[in-house]
Enzyme design. Structure first.
Site, short mmCIF file in Angstrom:
data_model
loop_
_atom_site.label_atom_id
_atom_site.label_comp_id
_atom_site.label_asym_id
_atom_site.label_seq_id
_atom_site.Cartn_x
_atom_site.Cartn_y
_atom_site.Cartn_z
N CYS B 83 0.84 -1.21 0.00
CA CYS B 83 0.00 0.00 0.00
C CYS B 83 0.87 1.26 0.00
O CYS B 83 1.53 1.55 -0.99
CB CYS B 83 -0.97 -0.05 1.19
SG CYS B 83 -2.28 1.17 1.09
N HIS B 185 -3.86 -5.00 0.44
CA HIS B 185 -3.29 -5.54 1.67
C HIS B 185 -3.41 -7.07 1.67
O HIS B 185 -4.49 -7.58 1.99
CB HIS B 185 -4.03 -4.97 2.89
CG HIS B 185 -3.77 -3.52 3.11
ND1 HIS B 185 -2.80 -3.06 3.95
CD2 HIS B 185 -4.33 -2.42 2.55
CE1 HIS B 185 -2.77 -1.74 3.93
NE2 HIS B 185 -3.70 -1.32 3.08
N GLU B 187 -2.47 -9.14 3.82
CA GLU B 187 -2.80 -9.64 5.17
C GLU B 187 -4.28 -9.50 5.50
O GLU B 187 -4.75 -10.01 6.51
CB GLU B 187 -1.94 -8.92 6.23
CG GLU B 187 -2.25 -7.44 6.45
CD GLU B 187 -1.62 -6.53 5.39
OE1 GLU B 187 -1.01 -7.04 4.44
OE2 GLU B 187 -1.78 -5.30 5.52
#
Lengths: 255, 212
Positions: B83, B185, B187
């Site tokens: 990001c 992202h 994650e």
């Protein structure tokens, strides 16, 4: 294409998931960590945890819940309920939350939105608006309520939504006080009015009773995401079923 | 090899815990650190990022991490930037005026089109533009989780490994040598996100980069 999000909401008090009607008559429905893991596997796009007890002890319990959930659930987590200042917000983000929802504290102190956005980024600050329909000579209007729906503020919901975004809210979580818990559908007029007014994503909340209601909030209400609790908690519908239903009707969803 | 130390650069960005949780879930040893020695001795490095460009650049400079990142790149060490971490690789950002960035990838960071809701928040598809082991077992057009208002626009299209449509067609996966950067992202992107980290770490630890 950006997909529409399906977000199960877990109302938590004293470390347990509960469910009520118009914010009252709470029933225990289960363990938040187990629920979260189950919804993650089922394909939920995000999860929202609301601490509806919002006591200091409750907040510590919520930190523990978020820490445990974020070790095994790899989708965005939003936490709200009783967050009063940037210290409370930081605590939740450090525990593993991606976003925090602020409601009463933002109404009492709108600068909290700006301070939170500045410190942590707008994407972390969701302003939750509980709106109650009021009778008005010039069409439908909604008034902001706080303190879990117990207090009416006299503030117009549309005006507040605009102000919250101007101050730095990255998203709005819009709950119809009238529809919440009744399973008769979202307040589509409210959802559409707010969604068309602001430039940030709007999550529609309150009133989902069947899959058609989800579709209506996204298609007619122009919401970017739908939040629902009981239809998923009681396994009336699975997340898969909801997504299949929406996809068949041309709504882009993640599968 | 599983168990190896993976450094997650801490420069006060917050949200590091999610990245660490994902790396731990895959069986590696995450270390959230702002110690240059830790970062330079790690088997692979992750540069997370949320927040504003100006703050990020200032925090990276003040923590000494700007220089560490340049060193990682010049030594072709495996680095995954997420990001805002991706955006700071470019020369500069239009966010909040104009801010100089690290400049390791030619190009600039622009604001998303005003015709779409900003931030771009939610799950969107990544079109795979090249065959690369970072995409192993991830289908073309798989959904990943995005949340951002600006996007990286690299000059050299050969670094564009994946694109995503939101008002514009933007670079969502950027690869140059051993640098992998994503606008989304991983994650927060469920099983495919974890798989992308796993692909990266396997490549990093086997020295498979540079062969594709």
């Amino acid at each position: 294409m950006l997909t529409k999000r399906i977000i199960p909401c877990l109302d938590v008090t004293q470390g347990r998931v509960v469910k009520g009607t118009s914010f009252m008559d709470l029933r225990d429905v289960g363990d938040p960590v187990e629920f979260a893991a189950f919804y993650y596997k089922e394909g939920a796009d995000e999860l929202v945890f609301l601490d509806i007890g919002a006591t200091p002890e409750g907040r510590s319990t919520m930190v523990d819940v978020v820490e445990r959930v974020s070790k095994q659930v790899f989708i965005p987590l939003t936490v709200g309920g009783g967050l009063r200042n940037t210290h409370d917000i930081r605590r939740m983000l450090e525990a593993g939350a991606d976003k925090t929802a602020i409601n009463t504290a933002a109404v009492l102190n709108p600068q909290l939105i700006g301070n939170g956005a500045k410190k942590f980024g707008s994407q972390c600050i969701v302003v939750a608006i509980d709106a109650k329909r009021v009778i008005s000579a010039d069409g439908p209007k909604w008034e902001v309520c706080t303190h879990g729906g117990r207090k009416q503020t006299g503030i117009d919901a549309t005006t507040w939504a605009k102000q919250a975004v101007a101050l730095g809210a990255g998203e709005l979580l819009l709950t119809s006080w009238d529809a919440d818990g009744h399973r008769t559908g979202y307040d589509l007029e409210l959802t559409r009015t707010i969604s068309e007014t602001v430039t940030v994503p709007v999550i529609a909340s309150g009133g989902a009773g069947n899959l058609k209601h989800l579709y209506q909030a996204l298609a007619d209400g122009k919401a970017d995401a739908v939040l629902a609790a009981s239809i998923f908690h009681y396994q009336t519908y699975s997340i898969h079923q909801a997504k299949d239903y929406l996809a068949e009707r041309g709504v882009p969803v993640r599968k | 090899m599983k168990g190896e130390m993976i450094a997650i650069i801490d420069y006060g960005a917050g949200n590091l815990r999610s990245v660490a949780n994902a790396i731990a879930k895959l069986g590696y040893q995450p270390r959230v650190t702002n110690n240059p020695g830790d970062v330079l001795s790690a088997a692979a490095v992750i540069l997370p990022g949320v927040g504003a460009a100006a703050d990020t650049m200032r925090n990276l400079a003040e923590s000494g991490m700007s220089e560490v990142i340049r060193q990682l790149i010049s030594e072709e060490r495996p680095l995954f930037a997420i990001c805002m971490g991706m955006q700071v690789m470019l020369q500069g950002s239009e966010e909040g005026g104009w801010h100089e960035c690290l400049g390791v990838i030619p190009g600039i960071v622009k604001r998303l089109s005003s015709e779409v809701k900003i931030p771009h928040m939610g799950w969107n598809q990544v079109k795979q533009r090249i065959a690369h082991p970072i995409f192993d077992a991830i289908p073309d057009e798989a959904n990943f989780y995005f949340v951002h208002s600006y996007y990286a626009d690299p000059d050299d299209t050969s670094v564009v490994a994946g694109t995503t449509d939101y008002g514009v067609s933007m670079c969502s996966v950027m690869i140059k040598g051993n640098l992998v950067a994503t606008q989304f992202h991983p994650e927060k992107s469920g099983e495919y996100g974890l798989r992308m980290y796993s692909n990266f770490l396997q490549m990093a630890l086997k020295g498979r980069f540079g062969r594709c």
